[in-house]
Design an enzyme around this catalytic site. Structure first.
Site, PDB file in Angstrom:
ATOM      1  N   ASN A   1       0.324  -1.251  -0.137  1.00 60.15           N
ATOM      2  CA  ASN A   1      -0.279   0.166  -0.304  1.00 60.15           C
ATOM      3  C   ASN A   1       0.836   1.143  -0.093  1.00 60.15           C
ATOM      4  O   ASN A   1       1.493   1.037   0.989  1.00 60.15           O
ATOM      5  CB  ASN A   1      -0.625   0.259   1.550  1.00 60.15           C
ATOM      6  CG  ASN A   1      -1.809   1.123   1.319  1.00 60.15           C
ATOM      7  OD1 ASN A   1      -1.564   2.243   0.138  1.00 60.15           O
ATOM      8  ND2 ASN A   1      -1.983   1.459   3.150  1.00 60.15           N
ATOM      9  N   GLY A   2       0.906   1.983  -0.913  1.00 60.62           N
ATOM     10  CA  GLY A   2       1.542   2.747  -0.810  1.00 60.62           C
ATOM     11  C   GLY A   2       1.901   3.042  -2.678  1.00 60.62           C
ATOM     12  O   GLY A   2       1.618   2.317  -3.844  1.00 60.62           O
TER      13      GLY A   2
ATOM     14  N   LYS B   1     -22.215  15.397  -0.964  1.00 60.91           N
ATOM     15  CA  LYS B   1     -22.339  14.183  -0.583  1.00 60.91           C
ATOM     16  C   LYS B   1     -22.969  13.852  -1.173  1.00 60.91           C
ATOM     17  O   LYS B   1     -23.174  12.887  -1.499  1.00 60.91           O
ATOM     18  CB  LYS B   1     -23.590  14.516   0.619  1.00 60.91           C
ATOM     19  CG  LYS B   1     -22.983  14.423   1.670  1.00 60.91           C
ATOM     20  CD  LYS B   1     -22.011  13.348   2.744  1.00 60.91           C
ATOM     21  CE  LYS B   1     -20.941  13.502   2.372  1.00 60.91           C
ATOM     22  NZ  LYS B   1     -19.802  13.884   3.214  1.00 60.91           N
TER      23      LYS B   1
ATOM     24  N   GLU C   1     -20.510  12.570  -4.242  1.00 55.40           N
ATOM     25  CA  GLU C   1     -19.677  11.436  -4.049  1.00 55.40           C
ATOM     26  C   GLU C   1     -20.589  10.244  -4.096  1.00 55.40           C
ATOM     27  O   GLU C   1     -20.541   8.940  -5.029  1.00 55.40           O
ATOM     28  CB  GLU C   1     -19.758  11.201  -2.468  1.00 55.40           C
ATOM     29  CG  GLU C   1     -18.687  12.151  -2.106  1.00 55.40           C
ATOM     30  CD  GLU C   1     -18.316  12.511  -0.521  1.00 55.40           C
ATOM     31  OE1 GLU C   1     -17.020  12.124  -0.314  1.00 55.40           O
ATOM     32  OE2 GLU C   1     -19.404  12.512   0.244  1.00 55.40           O
TER      33      GLU C   1
ATOM     34  N   HIS D   1     -23.683  36.021  -8.833  1.00 52.94           N
ATOM     35  CA  HIS D   1     -22.044  36.073  -9.792  1.00 52.94           C
ATOM     36  C   HIS D   1     -22.528  34.936 -11.057  1.00 52.94           C
ATOM     37  O   HIS D   1     -20.903  34.961 -11.336  1.00 52.94           O
ATOM     38  CB  HIS D   1     -20.745  36.506  -9.213  1.00 52.94           C
ATOM     39  CG  HIS D   1     -21.336  38.017  -8.042  1.00 52.94           C
ATOM     40  ND1 HIS D   1     -21.108  39.602  -8.694  1.00 52.94           N
ATOM     41  CD2 HIS D   1     -21.935  38.259  -6.708  1.00 52.94           C
ATOM     42  CE1 HIS D   1     -21.676  39.871  -7.803  1.00 52.94           C
ATOM     43  NE2 HIS D   1     -21.865  39.333  -6.421  1.00 52.94           N
TER      44      HIS D   1
HETATM   45  C1  G6P Z   1     -11.317  10.575   1.710  1.00 52.29           C
HETATM   46  C2  G6P Z   1     -12.663  11.040   1.742  1.00 52.29           C
HETATM   47  C3  G6P Z   1     -13.445  12.225   2.284  1.00 52.29           C
HETATM   48  C4  G6P Z   1     -13.056  12.492   3.344  1.00 52.29           C
HETATM   49  C5  G6P Z   1     -11.922  12.685   2.480  1.00 52.29           C
HETATM   50  C6  G6P Z   1      -9.798  13.605   3.804  1.00 52.29           C
HETATM   51  O1  G6P Z   1     -11.809  11.433   0.240  1.00 52.29           O
HETATM   52  O2  G6P Z   1     -13.594   9.917   0.405  1.00 52.29           O
HETATM   53  O3  G6P Z   1     -14.763  11.495   2.872  1.00 52.29           O
HETATM   54  O4  G6P Z   1     -13.592  13.986   3.491  1.00 52.29           O
HETATM   55  O5  G6P Z   1     -11.245  11.484   2.108  1.00 52.29           O
HETATM   56  O6  G6P Z   1     -10.061  12.577   4.861  1.00 52.29           O
HETATM   57  P1  G6P Z   1     -10.064  12.644   6.830  1.00 52.29           P
HETATM   58  O7  G6P Z   1      -9.963  11.051   6.932  1.00 52.29           O
HETATM   59  O8  G6P Z   1      -8.775  12.570   5.961  1.00 52.29           O
HETATM   60  O9  G6P Z   1     -11.170  13.298   6.995  1.00 52.29           O
END
Ligand code: G6P
Length: 610
Positions: free
Chosen positions: A100-101, A487, A490, A506
């Site tokens: 992962n990374g 929301k 997404e 605007h």
């Molecule tokens: C992703 C998730 C979001 C979240 C964002 C930041 O895009 O889908 O729901 O707000 O990461 O994540 P964090 O864990 O840093 O709040």
């Protein structure tokens, strides 16, 4: 982003890994794979798509293996397909890795390995690690030493796990920039990128730090630094239960998490809200409070929904504590060489505590001497551990990719911080008490709004075929407009934009016609009259309007097509209420469209790559 699990013990690892992968699926889910040693041979089974597809491919009775690793992938290098899914083999197919990374110098490594005869079968950056380790094994090194030598050549980030036929008594795992934990069992041990993957088996975990490599045997584990010094690691007891991460009878995690908000908001305040004193107690800030109170400026940095919470936080802190506050996207902040002073306090908000950009921005801020503080949900996460102080939001595990309860808990924590700072900087006890009392009432008011679920579901059915949406709010509710729009896009893939309502004239007003629904967040507060004028402007252009309005407001019903009435509170806390109907609306529209609400396409819960 990607999920990792590994098992070594006496049991058959295959069902353990498959179940662990299902728990990790929310992190990244375009493909999945499993690798294990069976009868002295390394096997790999992979598939594109969901873990359930992988599960169908495996006849568990066919294999018994007590050493295996599994991975859920969220593509970065190479398209999501079966070939690019992990685990990846070495050339002799006796060594397997999951990663992962991102390996930034993978092309250079690939070229030099190709020059000495290695062949590459995938488009991934990760595959180079398998061949690189293999090249050191061929020079007579142990697996551990080969992994260490390989990692010394790698630039980038990794949470890595390796198993090898030649040393089938161990998993080697290593971490740099991507989360990794060891699960300590009885005669069995685990590795995972996230405790939820192993919680069914053990609650004893060890968090690996960047630059650590661990040999995990079935009955012990040995952790070393990259320079081969052995280190003793502390074992932590996890208090989460499996029930807490199950759907609890709801059809989706997102709905469960929306419905949990009276409780999660209560948990964020528990033991922290001092009503008689009109203040807050935040133990995680005790050690830094003097520095925080004397800072010249507060910066809030985050990504996604957490960034929207930061915007509300800016309004809260400036209004009450009167400390100049700025909000920055972490991804922009880290790259633009920002001017940071030692007398800046910077809050990094992250639900997961693992978002790569937020973590990197925090490191940058620390390097420049600022007071770097975390507001995180996941205990022991990288951002929480890197910070000099901070506040956990205690929202409980959030599994749905679209953040809901974490957002309201982030707002509660920001309100507690604003209250604490304001009182210490001179706010009168009476005013503090009024805020604290209103905070205390939030859980009941949220519960009242949640009772409107069927009403909101009906409104969703009226709007499910809309192609665009406009969300408009002012003041404290401008960030809520952004969050409501986020929301919807997404999880329903409907284009939606959030705007400060006055900005509508605007530009966005050009879009308004009978096909463009507009959602106004219009509670009775100081901007109410202004927002009513904005509503009239949309109405005059035949736009269809949904209003989130105060329950005491009977006039607004005549102006709009649908109203969702919510209880009143002070303006600072209003976003914690106004966002709830918007979460439910997005949820129901996505369900009606037949979409995968908890795992929307292309998105990941925890974005651990840049
Ligand atoms: C992703 C998730 C979001 C979240 C964002 C930041 O895009 O889908 O729901 O707000 O990461 O994540 P964090 O864990 O840093 O709040």
């Amino acid at each position: 982003m990607c999920g990792i699990i590994g098992y070594i013990g006496e049991k058959n690892c295959i069902p353990i890994i498959i179940n662990g992968l299902k728990r990790l699926e929310y992190r990244g889910y375009d493909s999945a794979g499993l690798g294990f040693i069976h009868n002295g041979n390394a096997h790999v089974i992979k598939s594109k798509g969901k873990v359930s597809i992988l599960e169908e491919k495996i006849n568990s009775n066919q294999y018994f293996s007590s050493l295996g690793i599994g991975h859920t992938r969220w593509a970065t290098h190479g398209i999501p397909n079966e070939t690019n899914a992990h685990p990846h083999f070495n050339e002799s197919k006796n060594l397997l890795i999951i990663h992962n990374g991102i390996i930034e110098n993978y092309q250079t490594i690939k070229t030099s390995l190709s020059n000495i005869g290695y062949k590459f079968y995938t488009e991934t950056d990760s595959e180079v690690i398998a061949h690189l380790i293999d090249s050191f094994i061929h020079k007579g090194n142990t697996l551990l030493k080969s992994v260490r030598l390989a990692l010394s050549e790698v630039e980038g980030t990794y949470g890595l796990a390796v198993i090898y036929n030649g040393e089938a008594d161990k998993i080697i795992a290593a971490r740099k920039g991507s989360p990794l934990v060891i699960g300590v069992g009885d005669g069995e041990n685990f590795i995972a990128s996230d405790v939820s993957a192993i919680l069914a088996h053990t609650k004893q975990v060890v968090y690996l730090e960047d630059g650590e490599i661990v040999e995990v045997y079935k009955d012990k584990f040995v952790t070393r630094t990259t320079s081969d010094e052995e280190i003793q690691k502390e074992i932590h007891e996890i208090s989460l239960s499996l029930d807490e991460i199950d759907k609890g009878g709801y059809s989706h995690f997102m709905l469960k998490e929306i419905m949990e908000q009276p409780e999660s908001v209560r948990n964020s305040m528990r033991g922290r809200l001092l009503i008689p004193e009109g203040s807050a107690k935040l133990g995680g800030l005790d050690n830094v409070i003097e520095r925080l109170l004397n800072c010249k400026r507060i910066i809030i940095s985050a990504c996604g929904t957490s960034w929207h919470a930061g915007l509300v936080g800016e309004y809260m802190i400036e209004k009450y504590a009167q400390i100049p506050t700025e909000v920055e996207y972490a991804s922009e902040f880290r790259y633009r060489n920002p001017i940071i002073h030692p007398d800046d306090a910077i809050f990094f908000i992250s639900q997961s505590g693992e978002t790569a950009d937020t973590l990197a921005a925090m490191k940058e801020a620390k390097n420049k001497g600022a007071l770097a503080l975390g507001i995180c949900n996941v205990v022991g996460s990288s951002i929480a551990r890197e910070s000099l102080g901070g506040v956990y939001i205690h929202a409980g595990p959030e599994i749905g990719v679209a953040s809901t309860k974490a957002f309201t808990s982030q707002l509660v924590v920001l309100a507690l911080i604003a209250l604490l700072l304001s009182r210490k900087l001179g706010m009168k006890a009476e005013e503090g008490k009024c805020i604290a009392e209103h905070m205390d009432q939030l859980p009941d008011k949220i519960a009242q709004i949640l009772k409107l679920n069927s009403e909101i579901e009906f409104i969703a059915s009226e709007f499910q075929d809309a192609k665009n949406f406009l969300y408009l709010g002012r003041g404290f509710n401008f960030p809520v407009a952004l969050e409501g729009a986020l929301k919807l896009k997404e999880i329903s893939y409907i284009h939606a934009e959030g705007y400060p309502a006055a900005e509508m004239k605007h530009g966005p007003i050009a879009l308004i016609d009978e096909n463009m629904p507009a959602i106004f967040i219009a509670p009775k507060d100081s901007t109410y009259d202004k927002i009513i004028s904005n509503i009239q402007e949309v109405k005059a252009r035949k736009g269809r309007i949904i209003a989130i309005a105060s329950e005491s407001d009977s006039e607004i019903d005549h102006l709009v097509d649908y109203t969702i009435k919510i209880p009143d509170t002070i303006s600072m806390l209003m976003p914690i209420l106004t966002v709830i109907p918007l979460q439910l609306l997005a949820y129901h529209i996505a369900v009606k469209k037949g979409l995968n609400v908890d795992q929307p396409r292309n998105l990941a819960k925890s974005v651990t790559v840049e």
